[in-house]
Design an enzyme around this catalytic site. Structure first.
Site, mmCIF file in Angstrom:
data_model
loop_
_atom_site.group_PDB
_atom_site.id
_atom_site.type_symbol
_atom_site.label_atom_id
_atom_site.label_comp_id
_atom_site.label_asym_id
_atom_site.label_seq_id
_atom_site.Cartn_x
_atom_site.Cartn_y
_atom_site.Cartn_z
ATOM 1 N N GLN A 48 22.394 51.794 85.980
ATOM 2 C CA GLN A 48 21.878 50.691 86.816
ATOM 3 C C GLN A 48 22.854 50.294 87.917
ATOM 4 O OE1 GLN A 48 18.849 49.537 86.751
ATOM 5 N NE2 GLN A 48 18.107 50.341 84.802
ATOM 6 N N SER B 86 21.528 58.531 86.016
ATOM 7 C CA SER B 86 20.159 59.021 85.855
ATOM 8 C C SER B 86 19.500 59.093 87.232
ATOM 9 C CB SER B 86 19.385 58.045 84.952
ATOM 10 O OG SER B 86 18.015 58.355 84.976
ATOM 11 N N THR C 88 18.993 76.970 80.164
ATOM 12 C CA THR C 88 19.009 77.378 81.576
ATOM 13 C C THR C 88 19.034 76.150 82.475
ATOM 14 O OG1 THR C 88 17.766 79.327 80.950
ATOM 15 C CG2 THR C 88 17.770 78.760 83.305
ATOM 16 N N CYS D 44 12.066 49.724 78.364
ATOM 17 C CA CYS D 44 12.051 50.303 77.007
ATOM 18 C C CYS D 44 11.476 49.322 76.000
ATOM 19 C CB CYS D 44 13.461 50.648 76.552
ATOM 20 S SG CYS D 44 14.217 51.886 77.539
HETATM 21 C C1 LIG Z 1 21.362 51.204 81.493
HETATM 22 C C2 LIG Z 1 20.498 52.375 81.166
HETATM 23 N N1 LIG Z 1 21.029 53.412 80.520
HETATM 24 C C3 LIG Z 1 20.293 54.491 80.207
HETATM 25 C C4 LIG Z 1 18.960 54.576 80.538
HETATM 26 C C5 LIG Z 1 18.175 55.803 80.166
HETATM 27 O O1 LIG Z 1 17.977 56.634 81.302
HETATM 28 P P1 LIG Z 1 16.831 57.739 81.310
HETATM 29 O O2 LIG Z 1 15.534 57.032 81.528
HETATM 30 O O3 LIG Z 1 17.188 58.641 82.464
HETATM 31 O O4 LIG Z 1 16.899 58.451 80.015
HETATM 32 C C6 LIG Z 1 18.349 53.504 81.199
HETATM 33 C C7 LIG Z 1 16.915 53.514 81.509
HETATM 34 O O5 LIG Z 1 16.269 52.517 81.652
HETATM 35 C C8 LIG Z 1 19.149 52.369 81.533
HETATM 36 O O6 LIG Z 1 18.640 51.322 82.184
#
Ligand SMILES: Cc1ncc(COP(=O)(O)O)c(C=O)c1O
Length: 377
Positions: free
Chosen positions: A178, A198, A236, A322
Site C-alpha cells: 500500500q 503487488s 516458468t 479481504c
Molecule cells: C498490505 C497488503 N499486503 C498484501 C496484500 C496482498 O496482495 P495481493 O492481492 O497481490 O496478493 C494486500 C492486498 O490487499 C495488501 O493490502
C-alpha cells in the site's frame, strides 16, 4: 461510476496493458530455453529486473517475480525465517499486518518458531517502546508493513530499523503493497532487508508482483522445481507479467512528488468535509498515506453505507477488501480499540491519481444525501 476503492485494486494503466500484450505477441518463448528466441526473451526479463532493482536500489539478482503480494509475503516470512534459523527462532510481527503475513506467521509458530506480536496504539501505529522491549538477541525476523491497508497509517520504519539493528541481527521485511508509488520506498531511504510489492495496486496486472531483497540478503525458497528465479521461485517465469510489472513500477515513481501532492489535496479536502458531521469519526491518523481516508459513521453498518453510496454510483469499501465479505470484525480496528459504536461502521475511501476534485465534490454531495436519509444529519 466514481471508483474510490483503489486500495482493493486499481484500473490497469493502458501502457501496462499494451506492454503485456506486446510481450505476449513478440516474446512468448520460455526465458530458460537456450535457443536465440529464449535468449531474447530472457534479455527482456533481465532488463525488467534491472529497471526494478535500480528503482529499489538493490542488485538485479535480488528481484524475485511472484504472483503478487500474498505470495511475496509468504516467501518473505517462511523463506527468511528458514534461512536464518541457525541464529535463533524469535520472530516479531505487527498486530495489524495483512492476513498474508499473519496467517504465515501463525504457521511458523506451529512449526516451532517463537512468534510475538508488536502492538499498536489507538492511531494504529506500532508502539516503539514495546518493540524495544520485545527485540532479543535471538530475534531473526521483524515484519512490519509500511502503510496499513485499512487505515492508511504510515509505520515508523526508520525508527524501527534503528531499534532492531541496535539489539539484534534480525532481518527486516516490509510489506510495501500500500505504500509503493504513494510515498517514497527504497532500500536506501529505509534501512530494511526485504520489500513486498503487488502490481495490481499500482495500475499493473493482477496475479503479479515481487519480493525484493537488499544486496547480500539470502532466502530459502517456498516453491521447489526447475530452479527459475535463481532457485527461489520455481515455475516458468511469466516474462509478459514481469515486464508489465516493471512498466507499472516505472510509471508509479514517475512524478511521485506531484502525485503525492495531488492525492494529499484530495484526501485533506475529504477529511475536512467528513469532520463536519457530528456522527462521523475519522479513523485514519494524521501520519497517513495520501491515498487512504478511513472513517466511521456512528451506529450504522458499513455495508448499509456502501450499498446506499453504490446506488448513487459511488464505489467505496469497508476497511479492507479481504475482510469486507467476512462478518468478523477487522483485527486492525480491534487492535486500535475502536469503540463498539464505530467499529461496524468503518468505510475506506482509497484514491488513485486517476481520481479528481470533481469526483470528490460529487462524493460529498452524495454522502450528505445518504447521511440525511440514514442518520437525519
Ligand atoms: C498490505 C497488503 N499486503 C498484501 C496484500 C496482498 O496482495 P495481493 O492481492 O497481490 O496478493 C494486500 C492486498 O490487499 C495488501 O493490502
Amino acid at each position: 461510476m466514481i471508483y474510490l476503492d483503489n486500495s482493493a485494486t486499481t484500473k490497469v494503466h493502458p501502457e501496462v496493458l499494451n506492454t503485456f500484450v506486446a510481450v505476449n505477441e513478440k516474446f512468448w518463448a520460455n526465458p530458460a530455453s537456450i535457443h536465440t528466441f529464449g535468449h531474447q526473451t530472457n534479455e527482456l526479463l533481465q532488463s525488467a529486473r534491472e529497471q526494478i532493482a535500480d528503482i529499489l536500489k538493490t542488485s538485479n539478482e535480488k528481484i524475485f517475480f511472484t504472483s503478487g503480494g500474498t505470495e511475496s509475503n509468504n516467501l518473505a516470512i517462511f523463506g527468511l525465517a528458514h534461512k536464518y534459523k541457525q541464529r535463533g527462532k524469535h520472530v516479531l510481527i505487527s498486530e495489524i499486518e495483512h492476513p498474508s503475513i499473519i496467517e504465515t506467521a501463525k504457521k511458523l509458530s506451529e512449526i516451532g518458531f517463537d512468534v510475538e506480536w508488536i502492538p499498536v496504539n489507538s492511531e494504529g501505529i506500532i508502539i516503539l517502546d514495546t518493540l524495544e522491549k520485545l527485540v532479543r538477541k535471538d530475534t531473526i525476523l521483524v515484519s512490519v508493513m509500511h502503510v496499513n491497508n485499512e487505515t492508511g497509517a504510515i509505520q515508523p520504519i526508520e525508527e524501527l530499523s534503528k531499534i532492531v539493528r541496535a539489539q539484534s541481527r534480525a532481518l527486516i521485511h516490509m510489506d510495501a503493497v500500500q505504500s509503493f508509488g504513494k510515498i517514497p520506498v527504497d532500500f536506501k531511504i529505509l534501512d530494511i532487508d526485504a520489500i513486498t510489492i503487488s502490481s495490481h495496486k499500482i495500475h499493473g496486472l493482477k496475479g503479479s508482483g515481487l519480493l525484493a531483497l537488499k544486496k547480500f540478503v539470502e532466502i530459502e525458497p517456498i516453491l521447489y522445481g526447475g530452479g527459475q528465479e535463481s532457485g527461489i521461485r520455481s515455475g516458468t517465469t511469466s516474462v509478459p507479467l514481469a515486464v508489465a510489472t516493471a512498466k507499472a513500477i516505472r510509471l508509479a515513481v514517475t512524478d511521485l512528488q506531484n502525485n503525492i501532492l495531488k492525492l494529499q489535496t484530495l484526501s485533506d479536502d475529504l477529511m475536512v468535509y467528513l469532520n463536519t458531521f457530528p456522527s462521523v469519526k475519522v479513523i485514519s491518523p494524521a501520519k497517513k498515506a495520501p491515498h487512504i481516508v478511513t472513517f466511521s459513521v456512528q451506529k450504522v453498518k458499513g455495508e448499509v453505507m456502501i450499498n446506499a453510496l453504490q446506488e448513487q454510483d459511488i464505489i467505496v469499501s469497508t476497511s479492507s477488501a479481504c475482510s469486507s465479505r467476512q462478518t468478523k470484525t477487522s483485527h486492525v480496528l480491534k487492535a486500535m480499540h475502536i469503540s463498539d459504536d464505530y467499529i461496524k461502521g468503518v468505510l475506506r475511501v482509497s484514491l488513485s491519481t486517476l481520481n479528481n476534485q470533481q469526483e470528490i465534490d460529487q462524493f460529498k454531495i452524495v454522502f450528505k444525501r445518504v447521511m440525511n436519509v440514514i442518520k437525519g444529519d
